[in-house]
Write an enzyme that holds these catalytic residues in place. Structure first.
Site, mmCIF file in Angstrom:
data_model
loop_
_atom_site.group_PDB
_atom_site.id
_atom_site.type_symbol
_atom_site.label_atom_id
_atom_site.label_comp_id
_atom_site.label_asym_id
_atom_site.label_seq_id
_atom_site.Cartn_x
_atom_site.Cartn_y
_atom_site.Cartn_z
ATOM 1 N N ASP A 1 0.864 -1.167 0.000
ATOM 2 C CA ASP A 1 0.000 0.000 0.000
ATOM 3 C C ASP A 1 0.912 1.232 0.000
ATOM 4 O O ASP A 1 2.092 1.145 0.365
ATOM 5 C CB ASP A 1 -0.886 -0.031 1.246
ATOM 6 C CG ASP A 1 -1.717 1.218 1.388
ATOM 7 O OD1 ASP A 1 -2.424 1.577 0.434
ATOM 8 O OD2 ASP A 1 -1.659 1.842 2.470
ATOM 9 N N ASP B 1 -1.785 -0.879 5.940
ATOM 10 C CA ASP B 1 -2.069 -0.248 7.227
ATOM 11 C C ASP B 1 -3.540 -0.228 7.585
ATOM 12 O O ASP B 1 -3.917 0.341 8.611
ATOM 13 C CB ASP B 1 -1.553 1.195 7.218
ATOM 14 C CG ASP B 1 -2.319 2.066 6.221
ATOM 15 O OD1 ASP B 1 -2.536 1.608 5.079
ATOM 16 O OD2 ASP B 1 -2.711 3.194 6.581
ATOM 17 N N ASP C 1 -0.198 5.179 0.727
ATOM 18 C CA ASP C 1 -0.497 6.171 1.761
ATOM 19 C C ASP C 1 -0.685 5.499 3.114
ATOM 20 O O ASP C 1 -1.530 4.621 3.269
ATOM 21 C CB ASP C 1 -1.766 6.938 1.393
ATOM 22 C CG ASP C 1 -1.659 7.617 0.034
ATOM 23 O OD1 ASP C 1 -0.876 8.562 -0.081
ATOM 24 O OD2 ASP C 1 -2.353 7.170 -0.900
#
Length: 230
Positions: free
Chosen positions: A11, A174, A13
């Site tokens: 991922d 995240d 961001d």
């Protein structure tokens, strides 16, 4: 135990780059044009993680002025993307250990890809501006395919591009969208405890492992390879 890994999907961001400060500036500029008050960085951090459209919808909803119309959402989304594109990385920073970890993972021969819900063009630009472009020959954005994470299609697309298999791949992220995308695609899942999880504890998402940095991810894989004799 995580073993037999050949490919790593990251991922963007909240996992590699803390990009919320620049997104917050763009969100507040968008809200000003819409005649609304600023959201501020702290609130924007709670809204990031499911693509630009969802971020804009959360920002409009968060102002408490009633449910926005589709036309208002589209106009606000266009404004946000314009403003964000003008200042993509002025205040964004790499999380500690990101570059060192990617250096080691690349040197060890892992296939690396970025799988993000950010529009692909912006994702590629941000990677380049943050000095990460050379690590990722494969970038799958939120608009690369008709669907985005947590749908497994972006993950499968990246795996195929790297010539790997789900069983030999880790999805690193995240948020719940990253965990669900990896699970839906049949990969291992590793989470970082920082980033943008909309307030949910990543431990409650039951990933296969939690690492504090990309450098820690490299150490995790190195230990796993030693234990399996590979």
């Amino acid at each position: 135990m995580i073993k037999g890994i050949r490919a790593l999907l990251f991922d963007l961001d909240g996992t590699l780059v803390d990009s919320a400060p620049d997104m917050a500036v763009a969100v507040d500029r968008m809200l000003a044009v819409a005649g609304r008050g600023p959201a501020g960085e702290a609130r924007v951090r709670q809204w990031v993680g499911n693509g630009a459209r969802r971020l804009v919808m959360r920002a409009l909803d968060g102002q408490g002025d009633g449910e926005p119309t589709e036309a208002e959402i589209e106009h606000a989304l266009a404004a946000f993307l314009d403003y964000y594109g003008e200042r993509l990385s002025d205040h964004s920073v790499l999380y500690p250990g990101t570059r060192a970890g990617l250096d080691r993972l690349q040197a060890d021969g892992y296939g690396l890809a970025c799988v993000t819900n950010k529009p692909e063009a912006l994702a590629r630009r941000l990677l380049e501006e943050m000095g990460l472009g050379a690590y990722f020959p494969v970038v799958v954005g939120g608009d690369t395919l008709p669907v985005r994470k947590p749908d497994p299609a972006p993950v499968h697309h990246a795996i195929a591009a790297l010539g790997a298999t789900p069983a030999s791949t880790i999805m690193v992220g995240d948020s719940r969208a990253d965990v669900d995308a990896g699970r839906n695609a049949g990969t291992f899942v590793v989470c970082v405890p920082y980033g943008y999880s909309q307030g949910e504890d990543v431990a409650a998402m039951a990933p296969d492992a939690i690492v504090d940095s990309m450098d820690d991810l490299h150490r995790l894989l190195t230990v796993g390879d030693r234990e399996t004799g590979s």
